[in-house]
Design an enzyme around this catalytic site. Structure first.
Site, PDB file in Angstrom:
ATOM      1  N   HIS A  33       0.796  -1.236   0.000  1.00  0.00           N
ATOM      2  CA  HIS A  33       0.000   0.000   0.000  1.00  0.00           C
ATOM      3  C   HIS A  33       0.827   1.284   0.000  1.00  0.00           C
ATOM      4  CE1 HIS A  33      -4.001  -1.673   0.202  1.00  0.00           C
ATOM      5  NE2 HIS A  33      -3.631  -2.506   1.160  1.00  0.00           N
ATOM      6  N   GLU A 135      -7.441 -13.173   3.821  1.00  0.00           N
ATOM      7  CA  GLU A 135      -8.283 -11.966   3.792  1.00  0.00           C
ATOM      8  C   GLU A 135      -9.207 -11.945   2.583  1.00  0.00           C
ATOM      9  OE1 GLU A 135      -5.784  -8.473   3.683  1.00  0.00           O
ATOM     10  OE2 GLU A 135      -4.605  -9.203   1.995  1.00  0.00           O
ATOM     11  N   ASP A 161      -9.627  -6.266   4.899  1.00  0.00           N
ATOM     12  CA  ASP A 161     -10.024  -6.924   3.651  1.00  0.00           C
ATOM     13  C   ASP A 161     -10.958  -8.108   3.917  1.00  0.00           C
ATOM     14  OD1 ASP A 161      -8.905  -5.522   1.410  1.00  0.00           O
ATOM     15  OD2 ASP A 161      -6.931  -6.042   2.204  1.00  0.00           O
TER      16      ASP A 161
END
Ligand code: 3PY
Ligand code: MG
Length: 239
Positions: A33, A135, A161
């Site tokens: 990210h 996830e 997630d």
């Protein structure tokens, strides 16, 4: 007591040093990210006084190998979907006979050739940590088989997630999410794998400790810094 780590999102080496000096057990450098490229990753890993795991953007063999060659203590692969993908990831992180990671002895992980080859090959298999994130709906569906894959050390529950995949986005303390976590814990512990969870509050940390998590990735440098900045400014405003 579980191990406590902190996520690092800032593309600069200083937070890696801070995490070590501040007493964290490990840190996670987030290349999924955060805007951290391979060159910056090398600078960040150089500052590590504690194990620094790298969350790679995907589980492709060259991505996994690149982070490990750069000196990561282990890789975390997000959004894993299947047993077959997990097997490929584990094999990309390990040398023959456990895997088929490419061998290059000139990289930081081998102290730029100063670690003898045989010692390098053996120590990597012994020390490198392979962590896959549970996830997605399909990973949760197949979690018992994923936990059994040879070469996997740890299952990491990504509550944000996973809650999204379960149709309850962001509800990270929902009973359904915690029940899914219990299933992951049972699958992992049956196969002698550890379980880690991302938490962003002391309340969540204590809930996951009670459920038996082995490691907690607590928050991130950006969050901790931004919150501290706001709180200091608010306190000053009240003087
Ligand atoms: C999630 O909660 O989805 C995560 O991946 C935490 O880092
Ligand atoms: Mg996630």
């Amino acid at each position: 007591m579980p191990r406590f780590g902190v996520f690092l999102e800032l593309p600069t080496p200083e937070p890696v040093e801070m995490a070590g000096w501040a007493g964290w057990d490990y840190c996670v450098i987030d290349c999924e990210h955060a805007p951290i490229d391979n060159a910056m990753l090398g600078h960040m890993l150089r500052g590590a006084r504690i194990p620094a795991y790298v969350r790679v953007p995907n589980g492709e063999p060259e991505t996994v190998q690149g982070a490990l060659d750069n000196g990561a203590a282990g890789v975390i692969v997000p959004r894993v979907e299947s047993v077959e993908q997990t097997r490929r990831i584990a094999q990309s992180a390990r040398f023959f006979p456990r895997g088929r990671r490419g061998v290059n002895h000139m990289v930081r992980a081998a102290r730029f050739s100063l670690t003898p080859v045989a010692e390098y090959l053996a120590s990597v298999d012994r020390d490198v940590r392979v962590i896959v994130q549970i996830e997605t709906a399909s990973a949760l569906h197949d979690v018992e088989a994923i936990a059994a894959v040879e070469g996997v050390d740890e299952l990491f529950i990504g509550p944000y997630d996973l809650s999204q995949a379960m149709g309850i986005p962001g509800q990270v303390m929902d009973a359904k999410l915690l029940a899914a976590g219990e299933r992951v814990l049972a699958a992992a512990h049956t196969n002698r794998r550890e379980v880690s969870v991302f938490v962003n509050s002391i309340e969540a940390a204590s809930a996951w400790i009670a459920l038996g998590a082995d490691a907690l990735h607590y928050s991130a440098d950006t969050f901790l810094l931004a919150q501290a900045m706001r709180s200091a400014r608010e306190q000053l405003g009240r003087l």
